[in-house]
Design a protein around this motif. Structure first.
Motif, PDB file in Angstrom:
ATOM      1  N   THR A   3      40.863  26.846  21.071  1.00  0.00           N
ATOM      2  CA  THR A   3      40.717  26.325  22.536  1.00  0.00           C
ATOM      3  C   THR A   3      41.014  27.522  23.525  1.00  0.00           C
ATOM      4  N   LEU A   4      41.647  28.455  23.088  1.00  0.00           N
ATOM      5  CA  LEU A   4      41.669  29.564  24.105  1.00  0.00           C
ATOM      6  C   LEU A   4      40.297  30.353  24.001  1.00  0.00           C
ATOM      7  N   LYS A   5      39.701  30.364  22.997  1.00  0.00           N
ATOM      8  CA  LYS A   5      38.321  30.970  22.989  1.00  0.00           C
ATOM      9  C   LYS A   5      37.302  30.595  23.747  1.00  0.00           C
ATOM     10  N   ARG A   6      37.533  29.121  23.756  1.00  0.00           N
ATOM     11  CA  ARG A   6      36.414  28.215  24.635  1.00  0.00           C
ATOM     12  C   ARG A   6      36.924  28.266  25.840  1.00  0.00           C
ATOM     13  N   ASN A   7      37.926  28.394  26.561  1.00  0.00           N
ATOM     14  CA  ASN A   7      38.438  28.301  27.665  1.00  0.00           C
ATOM     15  C   ASN A   7      38.466  29.897  28.384  1.00  0.00           C
ATOM     16  N   PHE A   8      38.025  30.684  27.648  1.00  0.00           N
ATOM     17  CA  PHE A   8      38.111  32.105  28.416  1.00  0.00           C
ATOM     18  C   PHE A   8      36.717  32.318  28.988  1.00  0.00           C
ATOM     19  N   ASN A   9      36.595  32.644  30.402  1.00  0.00           N
ATOM     20  CA  ASN A   9      35.436  32.869  31.007  1.00  0.00           C
ATOM     21  C   ASN A   9      35.808  34.386  31.790  1.00  0.00           C
ATOM     22  N   LEU A  10      34.851  34.988  31.505  1.00  0.00           N
ATOM     23  CA  LEU A  10      34.927  36.391  32.484  1.00  0.00           C
ATOM     24  C   LEU A  10      34.751  36.299  33.475  1.00  0.00           C
ATOM     25  N   GLN A  11      34.019  35.187  33.974  1.00  0.00           N
ATOM     26  CA  GLN A  11      33.881  35.251  35.589  1.00  0.00           C
ATOM     27  C   GLN A  11      35.073  35.044  36.246  1.00  0.00           C
ATOM     28  N   ASP A  12      36.199  34.309  35.445  1.00  0.00           N
ATOM     29  CA  ASP A  12      37.352  34.036  36.201  1.00  0.00           C
ATOM     30  C   ASP A  12      38.149  35.250  36.539  1.00  0.00           C
ATOM     31  N   TYR A  13      37.916  36.437  35.746  1.00  0.00           N
ATOM     32  CA  TYR A  13      38.615  37.665  35.758  1.00  0.00           C
ATOM     33  C   TYR A  13      38.001  38.777  36.573  1.00  0.00           C
ATOM     34  N   THR A  14      36.730  38.689  37.020  1.00  0.00           N
ATOM     35  CA  THR A  14      35.946  39.731  37.632  1.00  0.00           C
ATOM     36  C   THR A  14      36.547  40.421  38.827  1.00  0.00           C
ATOM     37  N   LEU A  15      37.327  39.577  39.652  1.00  0.00           N
ATOM     38  CA  LEU A  15      38.083  40.313  40.903  1.00  0.00           C
ATOM     39  C   LEU A  15      39.194  41.169  40.364  1.00  0.00           C
ATOM     40  N   TYR A  16      39.838  40.492  39.357  1.00  0.00           N
ATOM     41  CA  TYR A  16      40.806  41.341  38.827  1.00  0.00           C
ATOM     42  C   TYR A  16      40.431  42.740  38.175  1.00  0.00           C
ATOM     43  N   LEU A  17      39.473  42.556  37.285  1.00  0.00           N
ATOM     44  CA  LEU A  17      38.844  43.800  36.693  1.00  0.00           C
ATOM     45  C   LEU A  17      38.118  44.795  37.703  1.00  0.00           C
ATOM     46  N   ALA A  18      37.573  44.312  38.666  1.00  0.00           N
ATOM     47  CA  ALA A  18      37.021  45.179  39.641  1.00  0.00           C
ATOM     48  C   ALA A  18      38.303  45.707  40.479  1.00  0.00           C
ATOM     49  N   TRP A  19      39.198  45.062  40.860  1.00  0.00           N
ATOM     50  CA  TRP A  19      40.570  45.675  41.526  1.00  0.00           C
ATOM     51  C   TRP A  19      41.298  46.836  40.700  1.00  0.00           C
ATOM     52  N   ILE A  20      41.242  46.576  39.147  1.00  0.00           N
ATOM     53  CA  ILE A  20      41.871  47.632  38.313  1.00  0.00           C
ATOM     54  C   ILE A  20      40.968  48.727  38.484  1.00  0.00           C
ATOM     55  N   VAL A  21      39.664  48.507  38.158  1.00  0.00           N
ATOM     56  CA  VAL A  21      38.585  49.699  38.484  1.00  0.00           C
ATOM     57  C   VAL A  21      38.882  50.672  39.617  1.00  0.00           C
ATOM     58  N   SER A  22      39.096  49.896  40.771  1.00  0.00           N
ATOM     59  CA  SER A  22      39.150  50.390  41.971  1.00  0.00           C
ATOM     60  C   SER A  22      40.600  51.248  42.268  1.00  0.00           C
ATOM     61  N   LEU A  23      41.480  50.609  41.660  1.00  0.00           N
ATOM     62  CA  LEU A  23      42.847  51.270  41.546  1.00  0.00           C
ATOM     63  C   LEU A  23      42.892  52.641  40.576  1.00  0.00           C
ATOM     64  N   ALA A  24      42.347  52.485  39.495  1.00  0.00           N
ATOM     65  CA  ALA A  24      42.127  53.545  38.753  1.00  0.00           C
ATOM     66  C   ALA A  24      41.341  54.805  39.392  1.00  0.00           C
ATOM     67  N   ALA A  25      40.229  54.471  40.326  1.00  0.00           N
ATOM     68  CA  ALA A  25      39.419  55.428  40.880  1.00  0.00           C
ATOM     69  C   ALA A  25      40.151  55.879  42.057  1.00  0.00           C
ATOM     70  N   THR A  26      40.920  55.122  42.692  1.00  0.00           N
ATOM     71  CA  THR A  26      41.682  55.755  43.996  1.00  0.00           C
ATOM     72  C   THR A  26      42.700  56.627  43.432  1.00  0.00           C
ATOM     73  N   PHE A  27      43.584  56.176  42.321  1.00  0.00           N
ATOM     74  CA  PHE A  27      44.663  57.009  41.933  1.00  0.00           C
ATOM     75  C   PHE A  27      44.070  58.235  41.146  1.00  0.00           C
ATOM     76  N   GLY A  28      42.869  58.127  40.468  1.00  0.00           N
ATOM     77  CA  GLY A  28      42.331  59.507  39.804  1.00  0.00           C
ATOM     78  C   GLY A  28      41.927  60.322  41.016  1.00  0.00           C
ATOM     79  N   SER A  29      41.442  59.918  42.047  1.00  0.00           N
ATOM     80  CA  SER A  29      40.840  60.832  43.003  1.00  0.00           C
ATOM     81  C   SER A  29      42.351  61.571  43.610  1.00  0.00           C
ATOM     82  N   LEU A  30      43.325  60.629  43.871  1.00  0.00           N
ATOM     83  CA  LEU A  30      44.484  61.430  44.107  1.00  0.00           C
ATOM     84  C   LEU A  30      45.226  62.116  43.297  1.00  0.00           C
ATOM     85  N   TYR A  31      45.054  61.955  42.013  1.00  0.00           N
ATOM     86  CA  TYR A  31      45.557  62.756  41.031  1.00  0.00           C
ATOM     87  C   TYR A  31      44.969  64.109  41.267  1.00  0.00           C
TER      88      TYR A  31
END
Length: 143
Positions: A3-31
């Protein structure tokens, strides 16, 4: 587990994934600038101007689960990606380095890093902008 596999939908997490990418890029440039001491060129600053607000906007959008923010995020990520492409070409294509977009300070064709012969800081920024753009395109708009 099934049921976990059937209920997982990537579209539900795209905002979080995009946020993580933007944080990594921001902190990477600051590093690179604050810890490694690499002075950003003019084009690097323009890429930062496009990326830094994305970390805040996507964080708020992910917290509120506001998928309608893609109309604000997409222009910033596409513009930032275009600047990254131009910057990367200026570093890697000799004819492009004659354009001299950075007239003061650090030249834009300087490679602070050159991993595997093609991965530079503008290339890393381009990957981040492309990932954010693709995730936003894949995000299902709220009805």
């Amino acid at each position: 587990m099934e049921t976990l596999k059937r209920n997982f939908n990537l579209q539900d997490y795209t905002l979080y994934l995009a946020w993580i990418v933007s944080l990594a890029a921001t902190f990477g440039s600051l590093y690179f600038s604050e810890i490694k001491g690499y002075i950003p060129c003019e084009l690097c600053w323009y890429q930062r101007i496009a990326m830094y607000p994305l970390a805040i906007i996507l964080g708020i959008a992910a917290y509120d689960n506001n998928k309608n923010m893609k109309r604000i995020v997409l222009p910033l990520s596409i513009i930032g990606g275009c600047i990254s492409i131009f910057h990367y070409l200026e570093q890697k294509v000799p004819a492009m380095s004659a354009i001299k977009t950075c007239s003061k300070g650090v030249p834009c064709n300087v490679d602070y890093i050159n991993w595997l012969g093609f991965i530079t800081i503008p290339f890393l920024a381009l990957i981040a902008f492309c990932l954010i753009t693709l995730l936003m395109i894949y995000t299902k708009k709220d009805d």
